[in-house]
Design a protein around this motif. Structure first.
Motif, PDB file in Angstrom:
ATOM      1  N   ASP A  36      25.089  27.336  38.714  1.00 49.26           N
ATOM      2  CA  ASP A  36      26.091  28.102  39.303  1.00 49.26           C
ATOM      3  C   ASP A  36      26.199  29.428  38.813  1.00 49.26           C
ATOM      4  OD1 ASP A  36      28.341  28.508  40.831  1.00 49.26           O
ATOM      5  OD2 ASP A  36      29.553  26.907  39.953  1.00 49.26           O
ATOM      6  N   LEU A  80      29.154  32.655  38.395  1.00 51.55           N
ATOM      7  CA  LEU A  80      30.486  33.135  38.777  1.00 51.55           C
ATOM      8  C   LEU A  80      30.868  34.440  38.121  1.00 51.55           C
ATOM      9  CD1 LEU A  80      33.371  32.219  39.941  1.00 51.55           C
ATOM     10  CD2 LEU A  80      33.903  31.259  37.608  1.00 51.55           C
ATOM     11  N   GLN A 117      33.603  37.257  36.801  1.00 51.28           N
ATOM     12  CA  GLN A 117      35.414  37.007  36.361  1.00 51.28           C
ATOM     13  C   GLN A 117      35.407  38.320  35.468  1.00 51.28           C
ATOM     14  OE1 GLN A 117      36.889  32.910  35.167  1.00 51.28           O
ATOM     15  NE2 GLN A 117      34.652  32.640  34.235  1.00 51.28           N
ATOM     16  N   ARG A 121      37.543  28.008  33.534  1.00 49.84           N
ATOM     17  CA  ARG A 121      37.548  27.919  34.974  1.00 49.84           C
ATOM     18  C   ARG A 121      35.945  27.801  35.375  1.00 49.84           C
ATOM     19  NH1 ARG A 121      38.033  33.448  38.636  1.00 49.84           N
ATOM     20  NH2 ARG A 121      38.036  32.495  40.532  1.00 49.84           N
ATOM     21  N   PHE A 122      35.089  28.398  34.881  1.00 48.50           N
ATOM     22  CA  PHE A 122      33.618  28.023  34.979  1.00 48.50           C
ATOM     23  C   PHE A 122      33.226  27.052  34.879  1.00 48.50           C
ATOM     24  CE2 PHE A 122      28.953  28.813  33.523  1.00 48.50           C
ATOM     25  CZ  PHE A 122      28.547  29.022  34.793  1.00 48.50           C
ATOM     26  N   CYS A 159      34.678  25.013  37.812  1.00 45.07           N
ATOM     27  CA  CYS A 159      33.649  25.153  39.040  1.00 45.07           C
ATOM     28  C   CYS A 159      32.446  24.626  39.041  1.00 45.07           C
ATOM     29  CB  CYS A 159      33.597  26.707  39.141  1.00 45.07           C
ATOM     30  SG  CYS A 159      35.052  27.513  39.621  1.00 45.07           S
ATOM     31  N   GLN A 196      29.843  38.532  43.670  1.00 46.05           N
ATOM     32  CA  GLN A 196      29.815  37.105  43.587  1.00 46.05           C
ATOM     33  C   GLN A 196      28.950  36.314  44.938  1.00 46.05           C
ATOM     34  OE1 GLN A 196      31.503  34.863  41.446  1.00 46.05           O
ATOM     35  NE2 GLN A 196      29.928  33.382  42.713  1.00 46.05           N
ATOM     36  N   SER A 232      25.267  34.372  44.152  1.00 48.58           N
ATOM     37  CA  SER A 232      25.320  33.262  44.588  1.00 48.58           C
ATOM     38  C   SER A 232      24.022  32.897  45.389  1.00 48.58           C
ATOM     39  CB  SER A 232      26.600  32.735  45.021  1.00 48.58           C
ATOM     40  OG  SER A 232      27.544  32.570  44.324  1.00 48.58           O
TER      41      SER A 232
END
Length: 200
Positions: A69, A71, A73, A83-84, A87, A154, A158
């Motif tokens: 993943d 992310l 931020q 938070r990461f 997720c 983002q 991704s």
């Protein structure tokens, strides 16, 4: 270049619109087809400037370097680490046996709250797999002359990580014959998931 060689003329904007329309769906389909990642996760973060504002790109890979993943931020504190981690767990729906991070204390706070039963190792040289995984995206970042917004970054990271990783199996872990077979399998899955029809 590839399209021009075939006599197909398209603008950069057309390709960008294709990526926006189809990229996320293709990445989701490839994600469903990939095998279950390893049980050791390496987490790392690098800085990213977007319109002159400092952001952080958080990344997790398994022990074979497969991206789990990503992310983007604006913070690099315990809240951002938590938070990461949340997720990451929501996307994969299972927990690792061990996580490996650098010396950033925010990871420890996130591990104690989100992954209390998981072993946590820290060290400067232990996150090389995650750090090496940043290189392809850094190259792409330079080629597209940086990002205009966090959402754009983002979205790009991704999609790029999932599709890039699909076509590049871990070459150092397999023989030449197995690597060729894995690449052929990757293209076969791509054709199936993107509904590409080969000419008879």
């Amino acid at each position: 270049m590839i399209l021009a060689e075939r006599g197909i003329g398209v603008t950069h904007e057309s390709i960008r619109q294709w990526c926006l329309r189809f990229g996320a769906d293709f990445a989701r389909r490839l994600c469903r087809r990939r095998p279950r990642p390893g049980d050791t996760w390496h987490l790392d973060e690098v800085f990213l400037r977007i319109n002159g504002v400092l952001h952080y790109l958080w990344r997790a890979v398994d022990q074979d370097g497969v991206v789990l993943d990503i992310l983007v931020q604006t913070r690099r504190n315990a809240t951002a680490a938590k938070r990461f981690s949340k997720c990451l767990l929501a996307g994969l729906r299972y927990k690792p046996k061990r996580i490996v991070t650098d010396g950033l204390r925010s990871y420890g706070a996130a591990q104690r709250e989100v992954l209390p039963d998981v072993r946590h190792r820290t060290g400067r040289c232990l996150t090389n797999r995650a750090e090496n995984s940043h290189r392809p995206t850094r190259r792409r970042e330079r080629q597209i002359q940086r990002f205009k917004s966090p959402d754009q970054a983002q979205r790009f990271f991704s999609l790029h990580a999932m599709i890039y990783g699909h076509f590049r199996p871990r070459r150092h872990l397999m023989t030449a014959a197995r690597y060729r077979s894995a690449r052929a399998g990757a293209f076969r899955v791509w054709r199936q998931e993107t509904c590409v029809q080969t000419a008879a």
